[in-house]
Design an enzyme around this catalytic site. Structure first.
Site: not given
Ligand code: FRU
Length: 455
Positions: A20, A22-23, A84, A144
């Site tokens: 997987w 994401n960001d 992140s 983040d």
């Protein structure tokens, strides 16, 4: 890996080898190459394992070479995940400033530092976490960090919230280890989200641009707040807000400066609410957008957002020149419509159509309308709907737009120069490969139409 053919694997978009993502994290131009990192679960195409950082490099922003995993959640301060963050080079060394997450419900969120001498192997700093948590009065959602240079200092912006309003906090440091809180750079006025994820900050021709992905603003995945810098550049006086994409599948964009100073944006081409894509049976899930060049918008307002020029440079021989139909799984398509005076008219392009015409992703323009319509109701194994893309910057009676088609995505860049794109996932049936374009009626003409394969 099951026996399902990996037919939705993009050709010109970053995806994980397996597992997987994401960001996008840590975008940086380092030692002659573009680097991206990604929120990553290496063992399965879901986010049920604490996040790692995947790593890849590219010379042309289109073909990505996978590198070893950069961060593994293996310390008390990041055992819940290396969430992140961002990257910066300092005297040849590459630093990652990331969110170290721990606690039963990921409620302990801190800022951590990892450093590499070669850009491949990263060592976590002994001083971690370098910021153990939010300042008093702010939410424990505190993550983040986006690091950047400010004079001879380092700064980070970090996403959080106060009293249910998203905000971005600013810190300063001279060594990336000791950080001083400078206050909020900007905050929601009450209409711009309850929490701001993944802030990114850069200067664009004298104006400050803060990009955030707000939680709780229906229809807005990510936005840019643009304005004047005040109080020794510690405060952004917001003058404009622009949505960064009209489509459903764009979140958590981050930018980097190219070697020539140009600003390049890459985002996660998906969102948290999306349903499980068929790619999971091939063992992976998640893709990044085509890298986008960011510049001030028409008349200095908003932003111009266009595919980086590397994409046009990778075009092969023209595959379709004017209305007609071809077989294409991926393509880069330039379209220019004109008003021919007649009363009715429609332009329509179908991507990944089935031979019997019952399936396909449709983009159409109806004379008199002020939007392109992206129809994903028959786009294969995705429950997509209808998205309206306002037609930007009509130059005279012409409308220009560009469509970038890859194995599981459509990105539309409308306007001249293009402004707000539209990014959407599609999962066509493997045999559906017809690309066709046509004009009907006497009111809409095709002033230009060309489709190229991308090499
Ligand atoms: C945004 C986000 C970030 C967080 C990361 C975790 O998509 O929720 O705020 O750091 O994903 O993977």
């Amino acid at each position: 890996m099951s026996d399902t053919v990996d037919c939705w694997r993009p050709r010109i978009h970053y995806t994980p080898l397996r597992g997987w993502i994401n960001d996008p994290n840590g975008l940086v131009y380092y030692r002659g190459k573009y680097h991206v990192f990604a929120q990553h679960n290496p063992v399965a195409p879901d986010n049920r394992t604490p996040m790692h950082w995947a790593h890849a490099e590219s010379v042309d922003l289109l073909r990505w070479n996978h590198l070893p995993i950069a961060l593994v959640p293996d310390k008390p301060f990041d055992i819940g995940g290396c969430w992140s963050g961002s990257a910066a080079e300092d005297e040849g060394r590459l630093h990652l400033v990331y969110s170290g997450v721990s606690g039963e419900k990921a409620e302990i969120q801190s800022v951590c530092l990892a450093t590499s001498a070669d850009g491949i192997a990263f060592g976590k700093d002994r001083a971690n976490p370098v910021i153990p948590g939010p300042p008093p009065g702010f939410s424990r959602d505190f993550r983040d960090p986006r690091v950047f240079r400010h004079g001879d200092k380092w700064r980070i912006v970090i996403g959080t919230s106060r009293d249910g309003r998203g905000c971005a906090l600013l810190y300063e440091s001279s060594d990336l280890v000791g950080w001083k809180f400078l206050g909020p750079l900007a905050a929601s006025d009450g209409t711009r989200g309850t929490m701001w994820e993944c802030p990114d900050f850069f200067m664009l021709e004298g104006r400050g641009v803060l990009v955030v992905s707000p939680i709780g603003v229906p229809g807005v995945g990510s936005m840019a707040l643009i304005g004047r810098m005040e109080e020794d550049a510690t405060r952004l006086a917001v003058e404009e807000m622009v949505v960064l994409d009209y489509g459903p599948d764009l979140y958590a964009p981050q930018t980097m400066a190219g070697p020539d100073g140009r600003r390049i944006m890459i985002a996660w081409m998906d969102h948290w609410g999306s349903s499980k894509p068929p790619t999971v049976s091939a063992g992976w899930r998640g893709a990044f957008t085509i890298p986008r060049a960011i510049a001030p918008g028409p008349g200095g307002k908003g932003l111009s957002i266009a595919p980086v020029p590397e994409l046009a440079a990778a075009r092969g021989d023209v595959a379709l020149d004017g209305p007609g139909s071809i077989t294409a799984e991926t393509a880069d398509i330039d379209i220019e419509l004109e008003d021919t005076g007649g009363e009715t008219g429609c332009f329509e392009i179908v991507l990944r159509g089935s031979p019997d015409g019952s399936r396909g992703t449709r983009i159409s323009f109806l004379k008199g309308d002020d939007a392109l319509v992206l129809d994903r109701t028959k786009s294969g194994r995705v429950s997509g709907g209808i998205t309206r893309i306002p037609v930007a910057a009509k130059s005279g009676k012409r409308i220009k737009f560009r469509v970038v088609l890859d194995a599981c995505s459509v990105e539309v860049f409308s306007g001249d120069p293009p402004t707000v794109p539209c990014s959407a996932l599609i999962f066509p049936e493997p045999g559906d490969k017809i690309l066709s374009a046509r004009v009907t009626g006497n009111g809409v003409g095709l002033a230009g139409f060309r489709a190229w394969p991308v090499n």
